[in-house]
Design an enzyme around this catalytic site. Structure first.
Site, short mmCIF file in Angstrom:
data_model
loop_
_atom_site.label_atom_id
_atom_site.label_comp_id
_atom_site.label_asym_id
_atom_site.label_seq_id
_atom_site.Cartn_x
_atom_site.Cartn_y
_atom_site.Cartn_z
NE ARG A 11 21.83 -3.40 -29.24
CZ ARG A 11 22.78 -4.27 -29.10
NH1 ARG A 11 23.34 -4.46 -27.88
NH2 ARG A 11 23.15 -5.02 -30.08
CB ILE A 12 22.46 3.61 -32.28
CG1 ILE A 12 21.23 2.92 -32.64
CG2 ILE A 12 23.07 4.43 -33.36
CD1 ILE A 12 21.41 1.81 -33.88
CB SER A 133 13.61 6.42 -38.32
OG SER A 133 12.95 6.39 -39.61
CB CYS A 134 16.60 1.86 -38.73
SG CYS A 134 15.30 1.74 -37.27
CB THR A 135 11.56 2.28 -40.32
OG1 THR A 135 11.46 3.41 -39.72
CG2 THR A 135 11.66 1.06 -39.70
CB THR A 164 13.97 -0.90 -29.29
OG1 THR A 164 12.66 -0.35 -28.94
CG2 THR A 164 14.35 -1.03 -30.98
CG ASN A 294 16.72 -3.11 -36.12
OD1 ASN A 294 17.03 -4.14 -36.36
ND2 ASN A 294 16.91 -2.56 -34.78
N1 LIG Z 1 17.75 0.67 -31.89
C1 LIG Z 1 17.56 0.85 -33.36
O1 LIG Z 1 17.43 -0.02 -33.88
C2 LIG Z 1 17.58 2.28 -33.76
C3 LIG Z 1 17.86 2.40 -35.09
C4 LIG Z 1 18.12 3.58 -35.74
C5 LIG Z 1 17.95 4.63 -34.77
N2 LIG Z 1 17.60 4.53 -33.63
C6 LIG Z 1 17.54 5.72 -32.66
O2 LIG Z 1 18.86 6.05 -31.93
C7 LIG Z 1 18.57 6.50 -30.64
C8 LIG Z 1 19.22 5.59 -30.06
O3 LIG Z 1 18.64 4.33 -29.88
P1 LIG Z 1 19.23 3.13 -29.17
O4 LIG Z 1 18.21 1.94 -29.31
O5 LIG Z 1 20.69 2.78 -29.33
O6 LIG Z 1 18.66 3.38 -27.85
P2 LIG Z 1 19.40 3.03 -26.24
O7 LIG Z 1 20.02 1.61 -26.60
O8 LIG Z 1 18.33 3.11 -25.20
O9 LIG Z 1 20.60 3.83 -26.06
C9 LIG Z 1 20.43 5.07 -25.53
C10 LIG Z 1 21.39 5.54 -24.49
O10 LIG Z 1 21.50 6.75 -24.30
C11 LIG Z 1 21.58 6.74 -22.76
N3 LIG Z 1 21.06 8.18 -22.11
C12 LIG Z 1 20.01 8.47 -21.90
N4 LIG Z 1 19.89 9.93 -21.51
C13 LIG Z 1 21.01 10.54 -21.94
C14 LIG Z 1 21.68 11.78 -21.69
N5 LIG Z 1 20.78 12.76 -21.30
N6 LIG Z 1 22.90 11.88 -22.13
C15 LIG Z 1 23.52 10.69 -22.78
N7 LIG Z 1 23.14 9.41 -22.69
C16 LIG Z 1 21.85 9.47 -22.28
C17 LIG Z 1 20.66 5.72 -22.49
O11 LIG Z 1 20.84 5.49 -21.04
P3 LIG Z 1 19.48 4.92 -20.35
O12 LIG Z 1 19.26 3.40 -20.90
O13 LIG Z 1 20.09 4.65 -18.62
O14 LIG Z 1 18.36 5.65 -20.56
C18 LIG Z 1 21.09 4.77 -23.28
O15 LIG Z 1 22.44 4.32 -22.61
C19 LIG Z 1 17.26 6.78 -30.62
O16 LIG Z 1 16.77 7.90 -31.07
C20 LIG Z 1 16.79 5.70 -31.75
O17 LIG Z 1 15.37 5.96 -32.05
C21 LIG Z 1 17.51 3.40 -32.91
#
Ligand SMILES: NC(=O)c1ccc[n+]([C@@H]2O[C@H](COP(=O)([O-])OP(=O)(O)OC[C@H]3O[C@@H](n4cnc5c(N)ncnc54)[C@H](OP(=O)(O)O)[C@@H]3O)[C@@H](O)[C@H]2O)c1
Length: 312
Positions: A11-12, A133-135, A164, A294
């Site tokens: 997502r991010i 974090s976002c929050t 999420t 977020n």
């Molecule tokens: N979503 C939000 O609202 C938000 C806001 C701020 C910060 N964040 C933070 O940003 C980070 C990502 O969040 P997200 O929501 O974008 O998560 P996400 O959608 O699950 O994206 C993470 C991506 O990284 C992949 N991945 C897993 N292991 C990996 C590796 N070893 N090397 C490279 N890529 C790998 C995942 O693949 P798989 O799905 O196959 O595991 C997925 O495609 C987290 O730390 C989260 O806390 C999220």
């Protein structure tokens, strides 16, 4: 031109890539994830929250699941967005493998952390930093202002958060027990690290601030319900004056728009202060409700932090 790599194209990572590809100050060099490049391209171009996207710009897509083997072609900044790596000893591999700086898109206990509007002007050239974090980006700038002008004795934060990708669509096994339950049909209480993230900036709140996340069945947006015990008595008029006078319009928007969550989608703010929902009880118990996209709001801050890091 800032040469950028992204590790973790979820997502991010994808929303960030879209913004980078539109921004003349950035050049996207490489994205890496553990799924195949056809899927990465498809999900970049089609998005259920933000609509379709098209670019003619080319960049490298790789599938490496081992940070130690992931090579970067002389990039200025790697955004670490996989959600897997949070420690300096892991993230240092990006530097060893060709990146000059790393920005982690998450809270980390052990990294220097910069929240735009709070301490970004204290950046001193560190090679690996966290954007928290976002929050925390939503809450800490406002808490810092309230603490400075009224004093915060204690607080309880509830983040009412869209689901999420680490939750399940339908009930299924998960290493976190409540994340196992269907995200689309339940209100799900989960833990939150926003209290810890806040203590880093307001250490006197250690032991006096607690937080809870409630995941709800919407795909985007967060509403943070903060309940703050103030150190001194005040009035609604004074609180509103403080907010209007001291918030930074780049990251904060004061809303009288009767928003619901879909209205704040694609707003680039760290926090949207819902002025209609400000409440005060017994002159010293303050409730503030703060909105944020977020994903888009947070990505906007990642780019701001990149600008700070690169121009140091
Ligand atoms: N979503 C939000 O609202 C938000 C806001 C701020 C910060 N964040 C933070 O940003 C980070 C990502 O969040 P997200 O929501 O974008 O998560 P996400 O959608 O699950 O994206 C993470 C991506 O990284 C992949 N991945 C897993 N292991 C990996 C590796 N070893 N090397 C490279 N890529 C790998 C995942 O693949 P798989 O799905 O196959 O595991 C997925 O495609 C987290 O730390 C989260 O806390 C999220």
């Amino acid at each position: 031109m800032i040469r950028v790599g992204i590790n973790g194209f979820g997502r991010i990572g994808r929303i960030l890539a879209r913004e980078i590809l539109k921004n003349p100050h950035f050049q996207l060099i490489e994205v890496n994830d553990i799924y195949d490049t056809k899927m990465m391209e498809y999900l970049l171009n089609q998005d259920s929250s933000y609509g379709n996207f098209k670019t003619n710009t080319t960049f490298k897509m790789t599938n490496c699941n081992d940070i130690k083997k992931l090579m970067w072609d002389n990039v200025d900044i790697v955004f670490e967005c996989s959600g897997v790596y949070h420690k300096r000893e892991e993230l240092i591999w990006h530097i060893k493998n060709g990146a000059k700086k790393v920005i982690l898109s998450a809270y980390s206990k052990e990294l220097p952390t910069y929240i735009f509007g709070v301490n970004e002007n204290k950046y001193r050239g560190e090679d690996i930093v966290s954007n928290s974090s976002c929050t925390a980006n939503c809450t800490v700038p406002i808490f810092s202002i309230i603490d400075k002008y009224l004093g915060i004795d204690s607080a309880i934060i509830t983040t009412i958060h869209s689901y999420t990708t680490d939750q399940n669509l339908l009930d299924n096994k998960n290493k976190d027990i409540r994340r196992a339950r269907s995200a689309t049909t339940n209100i799900i209480p989960l833990s939150s690290n926003v209290a810890n993230a806040t203590i880093e900036f307001l250490p006197h709140l250690r032991g006096k601030i607690t937080a809870q996340s409630i995941r709800v069945p919407v795909t985007n947006g967060v509403l943070i319900d903060t309940n703050i015990k103030l150190s001194k008595k005040t009035s609604l008029t004074e609180i509103k004056k403080i907010i209007h006078t001291h918030t930074n319009p780049k990251i904060s928007y004061i809303s009288n728009d009767s928003f619901v969550s879909s209205d704040i989608k694609k707003m680039p703010y760290s926090n949207i202060i819902d002025e209609e929902l400000i409440k005060l009880s017994k002159e010293d118990l303050l409730k503030l409700m703060l909105w944020q996209d977020n994903e888009y709001g947070y990505v906007s801050r990642l780019l701001d932090l990149a600008g700070i890091v690169i121009s140091y």
